[in-house]
Scaffold this active site. Structure first.
Site, mmCIF file in Angstrom:
data_model
loop_
_atom_site.group_PDB
_atom_site.id
_atom_site.type_symbol
_atom_site.label_atom_id
_atom_site.label_comp_id
_atom_site.label_asym_id
_atom_site.label_seq_id
_atom_site.Cartn_x
_atom_site.Cartn_y
_atom_site.Cartn_z
ATOM 1 N N ASP A 1 34.653 40.817 43.781
ATOM 2 C CA ASP A 1 34.507 41.729 44.918
ATOM 3 C C ASP A 1 33.795 43.003 44.491
ATOM 4 O OD1 ASP A 1 35.163 42.823 47.634
ATOM 5 O OD2 ASP A 1 36.203 44.289 46.391
ATOM 6 N N TYR B 1 30.608 51.400 45.092
ATOM 7 C CA TYR B 1 31.226 51.487 43.770
ATOM 8 C C TYR B 1 30.202 51.942 42.733
ATOM 9 C CZ TYR B 1 34.897 48.722 46.071
ATOM 10 O OH TYR B 1 35.862 48.267 46.931
ATOM 11 N N LYS C 1 29.923 44.616 50.583
ATOM 12 C CA LYS C 1 30.288 45.355 51.799
ATOM 13 C C LYS C 1 29.069 46.027 52.422
ATOM 14 C CE LYS C 1 34.802 45.753 49.769
ATOM 15 N NZ LYS C 1 34.601 45.747 48.313
HETATM 16 N N1 LIG Z 1 38.343 49.600 51.122
HETATM 17 C C1 LIG Z 1 38.235 48.552 50.317
HETATM 18 O O1 LIG Z 1 37.590 47.560 50.645
HETATM 19 C C2 LIG Z 1 38.911 48.582 48.957
HETATM 20 C C3 LIG Z 1 39.738 49.657 48.603
HETATM 21 C C4 LIG Z 1 40.358 49.629 47.357
HETATM 22 C C5 LIG Z 1 40.161 48.563 46.490
HETATM 23 N N2 LIG Z 1 39.321 47.537 46.838
HETATM 24 C C6 LIG Z 1 39.079 46.392 45.911
HETATM 25 O O2 LIG Z 1 40.264 46.071 45.196
HETATM 26 C C7 LIG Z 1 40.062 46.225 43.782
HETATM 27 C C8 LIG Z 1 41.335 46.698 43.087
HETATM 28 O O3 LIG Z 1 41.780 47.903 43.641
HETATM 29 P P1 LIG Z 1 42.031 49.217 42.784
HETATM 30 O O4 LIG Z 1 41.408 49.070 41.446
HETATM 31 O O5 LIG Z 1 41.580 50.319 43.660
HETATM 32 O O6 LIG Z 1 43.610 49.325 42.687
HETATM 33 P P2 LIG Z 1 44.797 48.546 41.917
HETATM 34 O O7 LIG Z 1 44.418 47.148 41.581
HETATM 35 O O8 LIG Z 1 46.016 48.804 42.719
HETATM 36 O O9 LIG Z 1 44.959 49.445 40.603
HETATM 37 C C9 LIG Z 1 44.079 49.322 39.544
HETATM 38 C C10 LIG Z 1 44.540 50.236 38.444
HETATM 39 O O10 LIG Z 1 45.816 49.830 37.968
HETATM 40 C C11 LIG Z 1 45.897 50.045 36.587
HETATM 41 N N3 LIG Z 1 46.093 48.762 35.909
HETATM 42 C C12 LIG Z 1 45.586 47.544 36.204
HETATM 43 N N4 LIG Z 1 45.995 46.629 35.319
HETATM 44 C C13 LIG Z 1 46.777 47.280 34.419
HETATM 45 C C14 LIG Z 1 47.481 46.888 33.269
HETATM 46 N N5 LIG Z 1 47.485 45.626 32.844
HETATM 47 N N6 LIG Z 1 48.180 47.825 32.572
HETATM 48 C C15 LIG Z 1 48.213 49.119 32.985
HETATM 49 N N7 LIG Z 1 47.547 49.559 34.091
HETATM 50 C C16 LIG Z 1 46.844 48.645 34.786
HETATM 51 C C17 LIG Z 1 44.566 50.653 36.142
HETATM 52 O O11 LIG Z 1 44.737 52.070 36.193
HETATM 53 P P3 LIG Z 1 43.954 53.063 35.185
HETATM 54 O O12 LIG Z 1 42.542 53.038 35.673
HETATM 55 O O13 LIG Z 1 44.634 54.389 35.448
HETATM 56 O O14 LIG Z 1 44.141 52.526 33.806
HETATM 57 C C18 LIG Z 1 43.626 50.181 37.234
HETATM 58 O O15 LIG Z 1 42.489 50.997 37.407
HETATM 59 C C19 LIG Z 1 38.876 47.184 43.660
HETATM 60 O O16 LIG Z 1 38.215 47.045 42.435
HETATM 61 C C20 LIG Z 1 38.030 46.717 44.818
HETATM 62 O O17 LIG Z 1 37.321 45.539 44.456
HETATM 63 C C21 LIG Z 1 38.713 47.536 48.051
#
Ligand SMILES: NC(=O)c1ccc[n+]([C@@H]2O[C@H](COP(=O)([O-])OP(=O)(O)OC[C@H]3O[C@@H](n4cnc5c(N)ncnc54)[C@H](OP(=O)(O)O)[C@@H]3O)[C@@H](O)[C@H]2O)c1
Length: 337
Positions: free
Chosen positions: A54, A59, A85
């Site tokens: 995704d 980004y 997107k």
């Molecule tokens: N509006 C939209 O369409 C939208 C919005 C949000 C997200 N997304 C999609 O969803 C994806 C994931 O969302 P997200 O990255 O925002 O949030 P998330 O998956 O809730 O959180 C990711 C964060 O969690 C921490 N993490 C992940 N694995 C870990 C581990 N094994 N140990 C310790 N910490 C860990 C890291 O934080 P640290 O960076 O602090 O280490 C990482 O950056 C995005 O990349 C994107 O593709 C889409």
């Protein structure tokens, strides 16, 4: 649970893997990630059988699309599903004139919102070029929620339901995209969009997790009824469900408030009782919902990614979920693995 398990993408003729790779971090969200770490993460995901990626123009102002396209370039195109997107147009500009926040060392493009028909077509074609592919399988209308757009949201929503919808429906008819949807941080906006237009899918970020399940109020049941796929991003609520309730834990991309810290600490007590790592429960809970084929995980390092793959496969006893429900930490009507 197996990260590479293929699951049907709702009513659409697509199979996606239970774990998907989220590319916001490789857009250098908050901190830069090196080229070698970014490419090693995609290699690690691929080697583990992850076949759903995704990305978005937003980004890293195009950086995540450029990197994703580059690292996937020589993989067989029919073997993976690619989502991106629409809603922002990127234009080349001198680095020093661009405000990159919250991205660090992003690509040299300015970003401008555009939800018109022409803007959507332009955004889509630009994404094909940055990614270096002939099709994008899943396309979401990005950020038409109150969380992102504040007071402008009603107007933006209407513009998207008209311009973006018409453009994406045409692209779907032409088979350059298979599934069209909305990618936002609020389930209410997804619900409204589904009542208005015949979307195939949604990317719901942070609003159906081990911490919060209000999306069960009408939206997820309607998706199930209509065969609509919901992919969940932000499934760690941006960090706290991966790290636990420790100082500096993040919720919704900011410091976690007290009430959230307290709830996570209570969930962690149940985790300790059953020897279940909190992130294992967070990962597996989300994809237990029949409308949710994939958890889109965001990672910053290869180690985090590898750890998540292990957590996704961790065996969790049924009694664990029952205990969470007994203690009022999980909604009674939430499906569990
Ligand atoms: N509006 C939209 O369409 C939208 C919005 C949000 C997200 N997304 C999609 O969803 C994806 C994931 O969302 P997200 O990255 O925002 O949030 P998330 O998956 O809730 O959180 C990711 C964060 O969690 C921490 N993490 C992940 N694995 C870990 C581990 N094994 N140990 C310790 N910490 C860990 C890291 O934080 P640290 O960076 O602090 O280490 C990482 O950056 C995005 O990349 C994107 O593709 C889409």
């Amino acid at each position: 649970m197996v990260p590479s398990e293929k699951r049907k993408f709702g009513r659409v003729d697509l199979d996606v893997t239970a774990v998907a790779f989220g590319t916001a971090p490789i857009g250098n969200f908050l901190k830069p990630i090196s080229e070698s770490e970014s490419s090693a993460m995609i290699d690690t995901a691929w080697d583990a059988g992850v076949r759903f990626y995704d990305t978005a123009p937003m980004y890293g102002h195009g950086l995540a699309e450029l990197r994703t396209g580059h690292y996937l370039r020589w993989r067989p195109r029919d073997e993976y599903v690619l989502a991106s997107k629409v809603g922002r147009i990127l234009k080349p500009a001198k680095r020093e004139t661009i405000n990159f926040a919250p991205w660090a060392d992003a690509a040299p493009f300015t970003m401008q919102f555009d939800y018109t028909y022409d803007g959507t077509m332009r955004s889509f074609e630009d994404s094909l070029n940055r990614l270096g592919v002939e099709r994008i399988d899943v396309c979401f209308i990005h950020d038409i929620d109150r969380f992102t757009r504040g007071d402008a949201q009603p107007e933006v929503f209407e513009a998207a339901m008209d311009g973006c919808w018409k453009a994406l429906e045409k692209l779907r008819n032409e088979d350059v995209v298979k599934a069209i949807g909305v990618g936002v941080n609020e389930w209410e906006v997804c619900h409204e969009a589904l009542k208005r237009r015949d979307f195939d899918c949604f990317l719901l970020a942070g609003r159906y997790t081990l911490l919060e399940q209000e999306a069960l109020n009408g939206f997820l049941p309607l998706c199930q009824e209509r065969g609509v796929a919901v992919t969940v991003g932000g499934g760690f609520n941006s960090g706290i469900l991966a790290t636990g309730a420790k100082p500096g834990a993040k919720y919704n991309y900011s410091a976690a408030p007290e009430a959230i810290m307290a709830k996570v600490a209570k969930i962690e007590k149940v985790c300790a009782e059953f020897a279940v790592p909190l992130p294992a429960a967070a990962l597996q809970f989300v994809v237990a919902h029949p409308a949710i084929p994939s958890f889109i995980a965001g990672t910053r390092t290869v180690d985090q990614l590898k750890q998540n793959l292990v957590w996704f496969s961790h065996t969790i006893p049924k009694e664990f979920w029952a205990q969470l429900k007994r203690q009022g930490l999980l909604r009674e009507d939430a499906p569990t693995p």
